[in-house]
Design an enzyme around this catalytic site. Sequence first.
Site: not given
Length: 302
Positions: A202, A140-142, A124, A285, A138, A172, A128
């Site tokens: 929002h 991430n891969t998982r 991850s 956790g 940003h 892109h 900034h």
Amino acid sequence: MMTAALPTEMTEEKAQAAAWFRQLRDEIVAAFEALEDRHDSGPFADQEPGRFEVSETTRASADGSDAGGGLMSVMRGGRVFEKVGVNISEVYGTLGERAQNAMAARKGLPGMREDPRFWASGISLVAHMRNPHAPAVHMNTRMFWTPHAWWFGGGSDLNPCIEYEDDTAHFHATQKTHLDPHGADLYPRLKKWADEYFYIPHRNRARGVGGIFMDDHNTGDWAADFALTQDIGRAFLPAYLPLVDKRRVQDFSEADKDAQLVHRGLYAEYNLVYDRGTKFGLETGHDANAVLMSLPPLAKWV
């Protein structure tokens, strides 16, 4: 879409995935520190080049047994990066009742209540930037495994506070180039998924200018799905570094910096309210500092 997985422990596959995420982490850390070294003109060039501070992270289990952990690598106050984190993790154990119910409902895995074991590994990254003309990013891969199914997820998206059409187009196009060998329909589908996922209801707007995103990816061919995940990771540096190289030397105004801080507030809102990875990490956790690494060092709300 996810399909039924082979009922095995997938020990070799887990090891391959965890090793790849570590390799990608090492490549990115080296590239970012090299970028700090070559920034010898423009804003902040008179400062010492930034370096990553590396620390081990742990996951707390309810019974005190080994539950895995990872590496948290964070650079603060560099010439180019104001704060960037590149984390890897490999965690395992049993999911709590809330996570079991979520798996059963969202992923269609009712067997999680009878056998709630899991294993997960990934990388991850959130960056900034010092210069508001240089975009935040940003990635991430998982890989996630349970006795009932396995899947891959991840992607990358660009988050500029000052938008440049050519930067967006490059980001892109590079991702499309890396995804096209896996199927001509894949890039448009993952782009649309990112547009929907990285949306802030929002605020009635997107978090940034998009990218690619996937979750629950399991075609039944582990090797093919792993290869796709690797190419999502390989696309990151060529998609992102040229943009930073171009923008890091630009002068900026107080108004530019103000726009950056406001945009960071938007980024923080998304990560704290909607991001699935943040919720999963805190609920299971994992080290809170590692989970919340994505938050900017400074932000502003109007």
